[in-house]
Design an enzyme around this catalytic site. Structure first.
Site, short mmCIF file in Angstrom:
data_model
loop_
_atom_site.label_atom_id
_atom_site.label_comp_id
_atom_site.label_asym_id
_atom_site.label_seq_id
_atom_site.Cartn_x
_atom_site.Cartn_y
_atom_site.Cartn_z
N ASN A 171 -10.00 -0.57 -0.27
CA ASN A 171 -8.56 -0.38 -0.26
C ASN A 171 -7.98 -0.98 -1.55
OD1 ASN A 171 -5.81 -0.67 0.17
ND2 ASN A 171 -6.00 -1.35 2.29
N HIS A 230 -3.47 7.07 2.14
CA HIS A 230 -3.84 5.74 1.66
C HIS A 230 -5.27 5.47 2.11
CE1 HIS A 230 -4.12 1.61 0.89
NE2 HIS A 230 -3.79 1.17 2.09
N CYS A 260 0.81 -1.23 0.00
CA CYS A 260 0.00 0.00 0.00
C CYS A 260 0.85 1.28 0.00
CB CYS A 260 -0.95 0.00 1.19
SG CYS A 260 -2.02 -1.45 1.21
C1 LIG Z 1 -10.57 -5.73 9.93
C2 LIG Z 1 -11.23 -4.65 10.79
C3 LIG Z 1 -12.23 -3.88 9.95
C4 LIG Z 1 -11.96 -5.31 11.94
O1 LIG Z 1 -12.59 -4.31 12.70
P1 LIG Z 1 -12.56 -4.38 14.26
O2 LIG Z 1 -13.32 -3.24 14.80
O3 LIG Z 1 -11.14 -4.55 14.67
O4 LIG Z 1 -13.36 -5.67 14.52
P2 LIG Z 1 -13.71 -6.22 15.93
O5 LIG Z 1 -12.46 -6.55 16.65
O6 LIG Z 1 -14.67 -5.34 16.62
O7 LIG Z 1 -14.47 -7.53 15.51
C5 LIG Z 1 -13.76 -8.62 15.05
C6 LIG Z 1 -14.83 -9.66 14.85
O8 LIG Z 1 -15.51 -9.33 13.65
C7 LIG Z 1 -15.49 -10.46 12.82
N1 LIG Z 1 -15.41 -10.05 11.44
C8 LIG Z 1 -14.31 -9.84 10.69
N2 LIG Z 1 -14.65 -9.50 9.46
C9 LIG Z 1 -15.98 -9.48 9.41
C10 LIG Z 1 -16.92 -9.20 8.40
N3 LIG Z 1 -16.53 -8.87 7.17
N4 LIG Z 1 -18.22 -9.25 8.70
C11 LIG Z 1 -18.64 -9.59 9.93
N5 LIG Z 1 -17.79 -9.90 10.93
C12 LIG Z 1 -16.48 -9.83 10.67
C13 LIG Z 1 -14.25 -11.23 13.23
O9 LIG Z 1 -14.36 -12.59 12.87
C14 LIG Z 1 -14.27 -11.05 14.72
O10 LIG Z 1 -15.21 -11.95 15.24
P3 LIG Z 1 -14.94 -12.70 16.64
O11 LIG Z 1 -14.81 -11.60 17.64
O12 LIG Z 1 -16.14 -13.54 16.78
O13 LIG Z 1 -13.66 -13.44 16.42
C15 LIG Z 1 -10.17 -3.67 11.35
O14 LIG Z 1 -9.35 -4.34 12.27
C16 LIG Z 1 -9.32 -3.05 10.30
O15 LIG Z 1 -9.79 -2.32 9.46
N6 LIG Z 1 -8.01 -3.30 10.31
C17 LIG Z 1 -7.12 -2.79 9.32
C18 LIG Z 1 -7.12 -3.67 8.13
C19 LIG Z 1 -6.53 -3.02 6.94
O16 LIG Z 1 -6.96 -1.97 6.57
N7 LIG Z 1 -5.54 -3.65 6.31
C20 LIG Z 1 -4.86 -3.14 5.18
C21 LIG Z 1 -3.81 -2.20 5.63
S1 LIG Z 1 -2.91 -1.53 4.33
#
Ligand SMILES: CC(C)(COP(=O)(O)OP(=O)(O)OC[C@H]1O[C@@H](n2cnc3c(N)ncnc32)[C@H](O)[C@@H]1OP(=O)(O)O)[C@@H](O)C(=O)NCCC(=O)NCCS
Length: 333
Positions: free
Chosen positions: A290, A260, A120
């Protein structure tokens, strides 16, 4: 942060372009593949839809379309381009470089070229490589593309990753400031911290896990990610990069921040930590998700179309991603 270039040629942007495939994959569409919901995705990421390349499109196809728009914007012909840098982690194939095909298709007959793999952060790093090569006098007209078809490495059984990413390409033509007359390159930064293969990576297909029946069974050719670690890292480095610019130039000099396009919540948290209002940011994450190396490049062209690049004001482009890698490019429009 590096000082503005002194005693070397001044560099600017002559043209900008972007291309996204026609096919839209909405959150409602994703609900049919994985256990997710429009509400969850919008609340956690701000993403409503993303674009998906057609079967007969390759990463070079997207890059060429963006490059063509950038050339038209610059009033240049492909044959004038001396170097093509294509930032991507989803090139047409591991080698030869996708830049070679892009150069050929735009008619850059005499150009050199290479790909730059920094996930990215790729486009932001490539803009600095290009600018410094022009500043040094080695080249005068460089095409930089950021292009990805991430849908080809996403596991549509993994809801943690498949909802976040999309396909697209952006392009910018760098040349000397006397020709470009806008978008002066003021400097930037390139940083990394290794050892994060378990945080964000496509594990299979390289020398660590070459393609094998086992690598396929373990789904190692798909992207893997530890979302929470990435979230915290992204907020911290994004806010830090913006604070560095404020310290050096002052808040009032900043016209727009084009980060980004990672996740609306990451962008909001980082802006909050940097003490800046959200109306200073340009966002299109809701439309494209993204798009990795393409994201800043697409957003830059769309910010330009939306009249968000103010003459004489700073354009700050922070980026971060797998590696971990992070950095920024600073322009004065
Ligand atoms: C992935 C992301 C959106 C998750 O959001 P979050 O607020 O951390 O999520 P939470 O911790 O509240 O919830 C995680 C739960 O949601 C679930 N979950 C993940 N993706 C899901 C989806 N698409 N739909 C529904 N539930 C989902 C997980 O399985 C987890 O469930 P569990 O608690 O039963 O294990 C967030 O961590 C994020 O954006 N991270 C950065 C990722 C990114 O941008 N990467 C590229 C960087 S260049």
């Amino acid at each position: 942060m590096a000082d503005p270039l002194i005693g070397v040629r001044r560099v600017g942007i002559a043209g900008l372009g972007r291309y996204v495939p026609e096919k839209i994959l909405s959150n409602a569409d994703l609900e049919k593949f994985v256990d997710t919901s429009d509400e969850w995705i919008v609340q956690r990421t701000g993403i409503k839809e993303r674009r998906i390349a057609a079967k007969d499109q390759y990463t070079s196809t997207l890059a060429v379309a963006a490059a063509q728009q950038a050339l038209d914007d610059a009033g240049m012909k492909g044959e004038e381009i001396e170097l093509v840098i294509c930032a991507t982690v989803t090139g047409d194939q591991p080698f030869p470089a996708t830049a070679c095909r892009v150069g050929m298709e735009i008619g850059a007959k005499n150009a050199g070229g290479f790909d730059l793999a920094a996930a990215c952060s790729g486009f932001v790093f490539a803009t600095q490589v290009a600018s410094n090569m022009i500043a040094s006098g080695q080249y005068s007209k460089i095409l930089v593309c950021g292009a990805e078809i991430l849908s080809r490495i996403l596991d549509y059984k993994d809801r943690n990753t498949c909802v976040l990413f999309g396909d697209g390409a952006g392009a910018a033509i760098f040349t000397t400031l006397d020709i470009a007359q806008r978008g002066e390159y003021l400097g930037g930064s390139i940083s990394m911290k290794g050892g994060a293969e378990d945080v964000l990576a496509q594990p299979g297909g390289g020398s660590r896990h070459p393609a094998s029946l086992d690598s396929i069974e373990q789904r190692l050719h798909f992207m893997k990610m530890g979302g929470t670690k990435v979230f915290r890292f992204a907020v911290r480095v994004f806010a830090g990069l913006v604070r560095d610019v404020i310290e050096k130039y002052g808040k009032d000099e900043i016209g727009v921040i084009i980060p980004h396009q990672v996740n609306q919540r990451i962008i909001e948290s980082a802006m909050d930590q940097a003490g800046l209002p959200m109306d200073m940011v340009f966002c299109n994450i809701n439309k494209y998700g993204n798009t990795s190396a393409a994201s800043v490049a697409i957003a830059l062209r769309e910010a330009y179309d939306a009249g968000r690049l103010e003459k004489g004001k700073l354009v700050v482009m922070p980026a971060f991603g797998a590696g971990m890698s992070w950095g920024h490019t600073l322009l004065r429009w």
